[in-house]
Design a protein around this motif. Sequence first.
Motif, PDB file in Angstrom:
ATOM      1  N   UNK A   1      -3.513  -9.964   1.671  1.00  0.00           N
ATOM      2  CA  UNK A   1      -3.651  -8.852   2.610  1.00  0.00           C
ATOM      3  C   UNK A   1      -4.976  -8.149   2.388  1.00  0.00           C
ATOM      4  N   UNK A   2      -5.656  -7.815   3.493  1.00  0.00           N
ATOM      5  CA  UNK A   2      -6.852  -6.975   3.469  1.00  0.00           C
ATOM      6  C   UNK A   2      -6.423  -5.549   3.745  1.00  0.00           C
ATOM      7  N   UNK A   3      -6.683  -4.653   2.809  1.00  0.00           N
ATOM      8  CA  UNK A   3      -6.216  -3.274   2.931  1.00  0.00           C
ATOM      9  C   UNK A   3      -7.399  -2.365   3.262  1.00  0.00           C
TER      10      UNK A   3
ATOM     11  N   UNK B   1     -10.722 -12.650  -7.083  1.00  0.00           N
ATOM     12  CA  UNK B   1      -9.863 -12.096  -8.132  1.00  0.00           C
ATOM     13  C   UNK B   1      -8.432 -11.916  -7.646  1.00  0.00           C
ATOM     14  N   UNK B   2      -8.255 -11.543  -6.397  1.00  0.00           N
ATOM     15  CA  UNK B   2      -6.907 -11.379  -5.845  1.00  0.00           C
ATOM     16  C   UNK B   2      -6.179 -12.716  -5.780  1.00  0.00           C
TER      17      UNK B   2
ATOM     18  N   UNK C   1       1.486 -14.255  -7.395  1.00  0.00           N
ATOM     19  CA  UNK C   1       1.845 -14.517  -6.008  1.00  0.00           C
ATOM     20  C   UNK C   1       3.297 -14.132  -5.778  1.00  0.00           C
ATOM     21  N   UNK C   2       3.605 -13.802  -4.551  1.00  0.00           N
ATOM     22  CA  UNK C   2       4.986 -13.537  -4.170  1.00  0.00           C
ATOM     23  C   UNK C   2       5.739 -14.862  -4.008  1.00  0.00           C
TER      24      UNK C   2
ATOM     25  N   UNK D   1      -1.089  -9.017  -4.831  1.00  0.00           N
ATOM     26  CA  UNK D   1      -1.972  -7.862  -4.672  1.00  0.00           C
ATOM     27  C   UNK D   1      -2.726  -7.941  -3.350  1.00  0.00           C
ATOM     28  N   UNK D   2      -3.183  -6.779  -2.923  1.00  0.00           N
ATOM     29  CA  UNK D   2      -4.015  -6.690  -1.720  1.00  0.00           C
ATOM     30  C   UNK D   2      -5.480  -6.598  -2.118  1.00  0.00           C
TER      31      UNK D   2
END
Length: 837
Positions: free
Chosen positions: A274-276, A334-335, A340-341, A385-386
């Motif tokens: 995800x891009x936050x 890095x993300x 991971x989910x 993580x985002x």
Amino acid sequence: MAQQGIAWLPMVLWAVLVPCSAWLTPRISFPEGSPGRPLVRFHRPDVGNTTLLLLSEDGDTLFVGARDAVISLDVSQEGAMGIRSQLDWSPSENDLQQCSMKGKEMMDCPNFIRVLQFLNTTHMYACGTYAFSPRCTYMLTENLTMTSQSSKPEEGRGRCPYDPYQRNTAITVDGELYTATVADYRGNRPVISRHLSPVDLKLDDTLGWLEDPTFVSSSFIPSEEKIYFFFSEVGREYDFIDKFIVSRVAQICTSDVGGQRTLQRRWTTFAKAQLLCQASSELPYNVVQDITDLPPPEGAPADDTLFYGIFTSQWSVNSGQSAVCAFRLGDIKATFSRNYKVLNRDTLRWSTRVQEKVANPGECGLHNASDNTLRFVKDNFLADDSVQPVGRSLTMVSHDKKYSHLAAQRVRAANHRDYTVLFLLTDSGYLHKAVLLEQGAHIVEEVRVFEQHQSTVGMQLSVSQGVVFVGTSEGVVRVPVANCSFYPSCAQCVLARDPLCGWDHLGRACVEVSASPASLGQDVDEGNVEQVCLTASLSPRSRFGLDQLTTGETVTVSVSLNEVVRLQCPGTSRHAQRTWERPDSRISPDLYLHPGDGSLRFVVTPATLGKYLCLSTENGHRQTLAVYHVRQKTAPPTPTPPARPRTTPTPAPPTWTATTPGGLNPASTTGVWSKISAEVRRHMEGVSAASAAPGTLRPTGPGAVTLGGRPRDPGLEDGERLPRARAPSYLKELVVVSVLLALCLGLLLTVALFAIRQRCRKRTAPQASDGRGGPGEREALRGEPSPRASGKRCNGHGAHGSQSNGQVGSAAPKGSNGHLPNTPICPPPPCGVTPVG
């Protein structure tokens, strides 16, 4: 106390947001067709929807994907665009009829070019919707002709969308085509695939890889051998809200060939995160509109590559319409390298339970991994993580504009520092040029490139040519990135804070930094005019800066008295504060109006004649924008009769002082009128002018004297003269005559009323007796009835109301009943009727 704090919160937020909003206001706005911002347009009536743009490597040719055509434009010459070649590629009549039978509008059935990519130096690859039946073809770059191997276009399913309004993205690497689009007629099967390769790959058809995505952009990073796709989709990991949109970045490796048993001909390196784009204490800007990449500076690592994106929000509670966020490649990597989910294939729900990490999803080379590893990456492709933006803050926020496309450029300024310049296209047709500074974004200008609302728009930046190409449904617009010649002075050039422009002290002109090897005056960070333009003679001789204006910049305005005048002030900058001043007096709000456009309005009187200066204050620098000299119109000269040797000037009417006596009686009326007639007669016959010798002082008005037959204002010094001789005024004389006339009329009316009253009293008052009475009275006193009253009695009274026992005196006699003797107390009886005694 808590309620008071909550009440003050909106005011505090307003105070914080207003300066930010003012800061992001474009400094200069150029409407369409403005001579200060010349643009070059390409338009042909037979060519429409020129929205897909591709620039050649040398920057001299612009390839345009249009409706039923592919065009190459020659853009090598500055200020010109011309067609080099054109390929007409339209569906047949049978294809159009079949498209219409499927329930589609005929206007959506032509062949809209949606994929246009270079395969090598000689060949291109193009795909179009082709009446809702996608087709692709090879063509020669030189003359845009189809090659022999594509005499019959091949099917384009999975490479190009069916619907011309469906967004997609495509990129070629080493002759292989990577696309992100939909693979069915209804648009329900999104796919990221590779074509024109020995091993074509695509995503697994299993649910959960993509959830109703909208693809916007793709980028290839050679150092990573990865392609990044940017899109927005429904975030299934957020089960607390339905249809929650999230922005994503996905990656695949170009070396991926799929698994041997598990994930055969499927991606083994696919991963997404995800891009936050979110500010503190606000909902995120969760819908990505466009993404562009900016390579790192020379000598910097590839991890410093930046991705600038435009984001909007699906809610209306955010403070702005659009936001720009920047993401660093190192942060994206890095993300993807962290946890991971886990996707539950039965419930299609995500969880973050801790488990043993078998492999790192997204890592290149997994096609040779075991089936256990491939099953792990198949169920664990969403990063926990985002990706946070650079500085964990928004790059810029637009409070009143909604951005749709952007391009980024790194510019080396005159101080040898690098600045990032963004070119942002609004949905209303404006192109914003913004420079990113440490204290925030500064919008240098906005240019209107189109007026009609556009459903699809394309934008391409050419760094080598120094232009931005904007493709619309009506044609292609060429916009130069720099407009330095527009700034006429050193102050304007510095206040623009454009890293592409600097002031040449020797040539006294604002020029482009890349075109001038000499040292230029520039201050992008602060815009300090006094420091940069020290040699530009900015020290004024007066507090109004009159020496900065040339002789022809003072505008003379000739007006008449009681005329409404509006003085315009040129608006050079929206960041400047414009004020009006007068060198010899102040501008009172009681006499002047200040509309919102910066102009000044007032009614012309002798007090409002003179000079007016429009001053501009921006970033601490004050300068004069305009000078007006408002003067009264001069009357045409009166021709002098040649026959008369000398003319006697007509004297101004004398000023009368009328005094009203305290008691004015009718006898004095004649005297007052005599005085008025004498004064009027003297004035009309010119007695005063004829009897006065030259040089004699005589009254002509309040506070003025006439010397030698010419009026003179005692307030003027020798040699000074009013802009126009004031016309003679008879206002005071008229007032005096009117007052006297009103007094005389009132006096006459009073006398007339008095006379009428006296006459009425004489008629109603009883006549005085002489002591002897008339014949009737003497007969009544002797007891003899009057001939007129004989036999006419009423209740014991005479005809005139006198009783037998009434007394007579020297005054008017009265009866016992108090009535006058000659006034009856009852009406007389009718004729022939004898009253009863």
